[in-house]
Design an enzyme around this catalytic site. Structure first.
Site, mmCIF file in Angstrom:
data_model
loop_
_atom_site.group_PDB
_atom_site.id
_atom_site.type_symbol
_atom_site.label_atom_id
_atom_site.label_comp_id
_atom_site.label_asym_id
_atom_site.label_seq_id
_atom_site.Cartn_x
_atom_site.Cartn_y
_atom_site.Cartn_z
ATOM 1 N N CYS A 39 6.225 10.851 -0.853
ATOM 2 C CA CYS A 39 5.645 9.507 -0.842
ATOM 3 C C CYS A 39 6.560 8.478 -1.495
ATOM 4 O O CYS A 39 6.341 7.276 -1.347
ATOM 5 C CB CYS A 39 4.308 9.528 -1.577
ATOM 6 S SG CYS A 39 3.403 11.057 -1.349
ATOM 7 N N HIS A 42 0.125 3.725 4.544
ATOM 8 C CA HIS A 42 1.134 4.412 3.733
ATOM 9 C C HIS A 42 2.061 5.253 4.603
ATOM 10 O O HIS A 42 1.930 6.474 4.663
ATOM 11 C CB HIS A 42 0.414 5.273 2.685
ATOM 12 C CG HIS A 42 1.318 6.037 1.770
ATOM 13 N ND1 HIS A 42 2.609 5.640 1.451
ATOM 14 C CD2 HIS A 42 1.108 7.193 1.079
ATOM 15 C CE1 HIS A 42 3.140 6.519 0.626
ATOM 16 N NE2 HIS A 42 2.262 7.470 0.389
#
Ligand SMILES: [Zn+2]
Lengths: 393, 190
Positions: free
Chosen positions: A89, A339
């Site tokens: 991430c 995201h």
């Protein structure tokens, strides 16, 4: 620190984030057009280095060796450093940190960064499988550990230990979705979410509901970083990298500790503040990693914007909203923007650039903003990466 | 739906540049769901979609863990130099980096430190298990908190502090693995 060169962020742009009818390669091209097309005095030949933040192109786009592919798509022929960074991430911020390190050390003068992820596949079960290999696949992923149940356990402990409520978590989501309504590139640009509506959405991993979770998103973003002496060639209003910090605390979940406190974040923030010669009170804007609402609440606390256990109240009383103590996630956050793993950290830097140049849309411009912080966690909050930017160095 | 594929009209780029005026969003937001395929899931899954570890000594140096598990015992490694207890089992010690490790028995019981449930979005090979409970377990009497599936229970029936016990189960190809279940629960046939 005196041996390091000063590094400026001078340009940036991004693709629309969302469920996109576009491939990995097409997203990179869109980010290239947005980030590198209209820079004053800029030539593709200036770019001596390219850093590509991409978490899982092998699994999600069936493509490896993506740095030269991105270079070709962007029209660059780097001759100093070409590399792809992977930190789940935080892959995007990892690319920026690598560009920063390359320029600060004197190895590079002009470094382009692109972050990208294509996550919406015709077969979402395959995409979900690739999310479960971010954790320790053999010992944790095998049991069904993905991000939602892990962060759900963090929420469960935080609620137990500090009395944090679902309403406080919904306040984070409502704020970030409201900011996303000012951001045409956000996945949820035209979706409205009240706290009441958020609290009625279905559970994903209890106590986390759909509105507590960021989405699987397609998107790409790019920025340009340059050495100090070149900064004003490209812009009159460079934004400066003032410091950074990072900490890796564990990988197998047996090392996760209390779940309600993230010691790795405390350590990384301490190093970021030390290197920037700043503290939490100096931060006007924070782009933090709200992969889940509980993440943003724990981040307020462990970065130091509020006392331990006060994060829920900090969200609910508007301390992290416009006019509050620190404006958190004015871009719309991961909750509102979506995201795309490799793109997120770069898109946060684009927002910081826009804000510190006082060029953000009026509805979310933080007046007089001088200093901004960007934070990404990765995996099970086992790694934390932070950068601090300033209008003045 | 993306401007690049639209014919005619004022095709705005599906992107935004810092400093430029806010451009109209080119993509219709009704397109929230991409076309999905419902391909049959291959059984067994291809090797690189298989979550379970390799157990055969031809492939791994911690084969004794799986041999012990097959006999119902739950083990890990402990460093003979400095006593470091590791999870998962290792072949070198993370503290002294030596390789004098001994197998040691772990307790089969523990208590839930935290738990949640997976209600959707499961990986291939786990979709048929949804909904399922997972949790972090404080093993009885050792300083280890490990993550596991909690089988044969529902989220609503679990509590922080609930006692759980180890259960082993066979994989179709002869491998073995472990998970936990509420203490005292019987193990229904898989
Ligand atoms: Zn040792």
């Amino acid at each position: 620190m005196s041996a390091l060169r000063r590094v400026a962020l001078v340009a940036g742009g991004l693709s629309t984030f969302g469920v996109r009818a576009a491939t990995w390669s097409e997203l990179v091209q869109e980010a290239g057009a947005a980030a590198f097309r209209d820079i004053r005095n800029f030539s593709s030949k200036d770019v001596d280095s390219l850093f590509v933040g991409a978490a899982q192109p092998e699994r999600l786009a069936f493509q490896s060796h993506v740095a030269p592919l991105a270079a070709e798509l962007l029209g660059f022929e780097p001759w100093k450093i070409l590399q792809r960074t992977e930190l789940a991430c935080a892959s995007g911020q990892s690319a920026i940190r690598s560009a920063y390190a390359a320029i600060a050390s004197g190895l590079s003068d002009v470094a382009a960064v692109v972050g990208v992820e294509k996550m919406n596949l015709p077969s979402m079960a395959e995409a979900n499988t690739s999310m479960a290999n971010v954790l320790d696949r053999t010992w944790d992923g095998v049991h069904g550990a993905t991000a939602p149940p892990f962060f759900a356990m963090c929420a469960q402990r935080h609620m137990l230990e500090y009395g944090t409520t679902s309403e406080q978590m919904a306040a984070v989501s409502e704020k970030n979705h409201r900011f996303a309504n000012t951001n045409p590139t956000a996945q949820f640009y035209s979706k409205q979410f009240t706290r009441e509506k958020l609290l009625k959405l279905p559970m994903v991993a209890p106590p986390l509901r759909l509105g507590d979770c960021s989405s699987m998103t397609d998107g790409a973003a790019g920025v340009l970083l340059v050495a100090e002496e070149l900064a004003r060639k490209y812009t009159d209003t460079p934004v400066w990298v003032r410091g950074s910090g990072q900490h890796s605390h564990f990988h197998n979940l047996s090392g996760a500790g209390s779940l309600s406190t993230w010691p790795g974040l405390r350590a990384a923030a301490q190093e970021a503040f030390r290197s920037a010669r700043a503290g939490p009170k100096d931060i006007d804007i924070a782009e933090v990693h709200d992969c889940f609402t509980i993440s943003e609440i724990i981040e307020y606390e462990d970065i130091g914007f509020c006392a331990k256990g006060e994060g829920g109240r900090f969200a609910l009383d508007g301390s992290s909203d416009l006019g509050g103590k620190v404006v958190v996630n004015p871009r719309g956050g991961l909750l509102g923007c979506g995201h795309p793993l490799g793109a997120t950290g770069v898109a946060q830097a684009v927002e910081v650039l826009q804000q510190l140049q006082a060029r953000a849309p009026a509805a979310r411009q933080v007046q007089g903003a001088e200093t901004a912080l960007v934070h990404n966690l990765s995996g099970s909050a086992n790694v934390h990466s932070l950068m601090i930017y300033g209008r003045e160095n | 739906m993306v401007a690049l594929s639209e014919s005619g009209g004022n095709a705005a780029p599906a992107s935004s540049t810092v400093g430029g005026p806010s451009k109209p969003r080119a993509e219709a937001l009704s397109a929230e769901k991409p076309p999905r395929r419902n391909d049959p899931v291959p059984d067994p899954l291809p090797y690189l979609l298989d979550f379970y570890p390799q157990e055969d000594p031809k492939y791994t140096r911690i084969a004794p863990f799986f041999d012990a598990l097959r006999k119902g015992s739950f083990t890990t490694t402990r460093c003979e130099e400095d006593g470091t207890l590791s999870w998962p089992p290792r072949v070198t010690c993370p503290v002294c980096r030596g390789d004098r490790l001994a197998w040691t028995e772990l307790p089969r019981r523990g208590r839930l430190y935290a738990f949640s449930a997976v209600l959707g979005g499961a990986p291939l090979g786990m979709e048929q298990d949804v909904p399922f409970v997972v949790g972090l377990i404080d093993l009885e009497g050792v300083p280890l908190r490990i993550f596991s599936r909690i089988a044969h229970t529902r989220y609503e029936d679990c509590h922080i502090g609930s006692e759980v016990e180890l259960e082993t189960f066979p994989l179709p190809d002869g491998r073995v693995f472990f998970r936990f279940r509420p203490a005292g629960a019987s193990s229904p046939k898989a």
